[in-house]
Design a protein around this motif. Sequence first.
Motif, PDB file in Angstrom:
ATOM      1  N   ASN A 217      19.667  16.000   9.047  1.00 43.20           N
ATOM      2  CA  ASN A 217      19.209  15.968   7.652  1.00 43.20           C
ATOM      3  C   ASN A 217      20.426  15.645   6.799  1.00 43.20           C
ATOM      4  N   HIS A 218      20.310  14.669   5.950  1.00 42.13           N
ATOM      5  CA  HIS A 218      21.449  14.360   5.080  1.00 42.13           C
ATOM      6  C   HIS A 218      20.984  13.582   3.862  1.00 42.13           C
ATOM      7  N   LYS A 219      21.839  13.533   2.863  1.00 38.84           N
ATOM      8  CA  LYS A 219      21.673  12.609   1.738  1.00 38.84           C
ATOM      9  C   LYS A 219      22.848  11.647   1.828  1.00 38.84           C
ATOM     10  N   ASP A 220      22.619  10.392   1.472  1.00 41.07           N
ATOM     11  CA  ASP A 220      23.681   9.399   1.649  1.00 41.07           C
ATOM     12  C   ASP A 220      24.762   9.545   0.576  1.00 41.07           C
ATOM     13  N   PRO A 221      26.026   9.337   0.960  1.00 37.24           N
ATOM     14  CA  PRO A 221      27.120   9.417  -0.023  1.00 37.24           C
ATOM     15  C   PRO A 221      27.309   8.108  -0.795  1.00 37.24           C
ATOM     16  N   GLU A 272      16.769  14.331   1.020  1.00 35.02           N
ATOM     17  CA  GLU A 272      17.208  14.558   2.398  1.00 35.02           C
ATOM     18  C   GLU A 272      16.356  13.721   3.339  1.00 35.02           C
ATOM     19  N   HIS A 273      17.001  13.146   4.317  1.00 36.74           N
ATOM     20  CA  HIS A 273      16.267  12.397   5.337  1.00 36.74           C
ATOM     21  C   HIS A 273      16.963  12.571   6.675  1.00 36.74           C
ATOM     22  N   ARG A 274      16.273  12.186   7.743  1.00 35.29           N
ATOM     23  CA  ARG A 274      16.823  12.336   9.092  1.00 35.29           C
ATOM     24  C   ARG A 274      16.194  11.287   9.992  1.00 35.29           C
TER      25      ARG A 274
HETATM   26 NI    NI Z   1      20.958   8.085   5.430  1.00 34.00          NI
END
Ligand code: NI
Length: 347
Positions: A217-221, A272-274
């Motif tokens: 799970n992350h958000k892009d920087p 958030e996406h994964r």
């Molecule tokens: Ni991403």
Amino acid sequence: MEITMDQKFLSSSWPNLQFVPESFVHPPEKRPGKLLFARTCKTIPVVDLEAHDQTQIIQHIMKATQEFGFFQAINHGVSKKLIDDAMGVFKQFHAMPTKDKASQRSKDPKRSCKFYTSSQNYSAEEVHYWRDALTHPCYPLEECMQFWPEKPFRYRKVIGEYVIELRKFGEKILEMLCEGLGLSRSYLSGGLSGNPELMVNHYPPCPDPSLTLGLANHKDPSLITILLQEENGLQVFNDGEWIGVEPLPHSFVVNVGYVLQIISNGKLKGAEHRAVTNSSFARTSAAFLIYPSNDSLIEPAKALTNACYPPLYRAMQFKEFQRNFLCRGANAELVLQFISSQQSYST
Ligand code: NI
Ligand code: OGA
């Protein structure tokens, strides 16, 4: 080059794997488990960029990014042939023997072209992710292309063209987002979008996709990210549930990153996406991450802040954001503390 690295490339070991190695098994609360293919009727909005009314297109994009942080773009102006060629070359790259892939990286003093399994932090990770990735900068083309892979032999030619088209498309989207936000059309041109990078992800088939993840799970920087995908695997967290992003042929998935969240003073937020894996086929996706150049100052746009809407985030150079994101990226709360104007973080 580290000698042990070759054993760590997933794509070279997966054909022999009957089960998921322990170092790739995630703790139960982080596994996709039974939710692997999220069953929901919600879908990520699809925006037709050739619809007649420009104002409506902008409204559509704003609504989608506000609700989901994501949309899918169709009729975006990048030719189908170029998209097919680019995806073909990306797949060819990941299908090469391990030694060929490893030899394509690290040829410049800055080691800007990288190839790794899981993340660049492999040796420090507690648990690994089920993916191999190739990453490299994309601008200015004449400077960075010399460090891109030489194999497959069409890589530089095809991806050079692809990157030119994606920059144009990205610019168009950024201009529309600026209009939608009430900023001057070119507010995000120049330095704020001056350092795009390509990240070519490859997720080999996995013996048990319920135990592991392709990407956490992350958000892009980034400012925004433009993703090319052909198979299911990407999921977006929205309102307490995971929504699968169903690939539409020759479309692009566009999402908001932290940098745009900061500049828009939270009017647009990254979601958030994964990536989940599957047991039957390898999936390749290519993320075109639009980053600011290192020295760019990122801060809430003055036109979007006033006494009623004070800046939610503090000003910093992009390189400071990036340095801190490296160690906090996996935890959205820590990132928020760090970028917040309240400065409750410790370094
Ligand atoms: Ni991403
Ligand atoms: C990424 C990403 C999703 C995917 O590269 O940041 O979110 O489906 N990729 O590969």
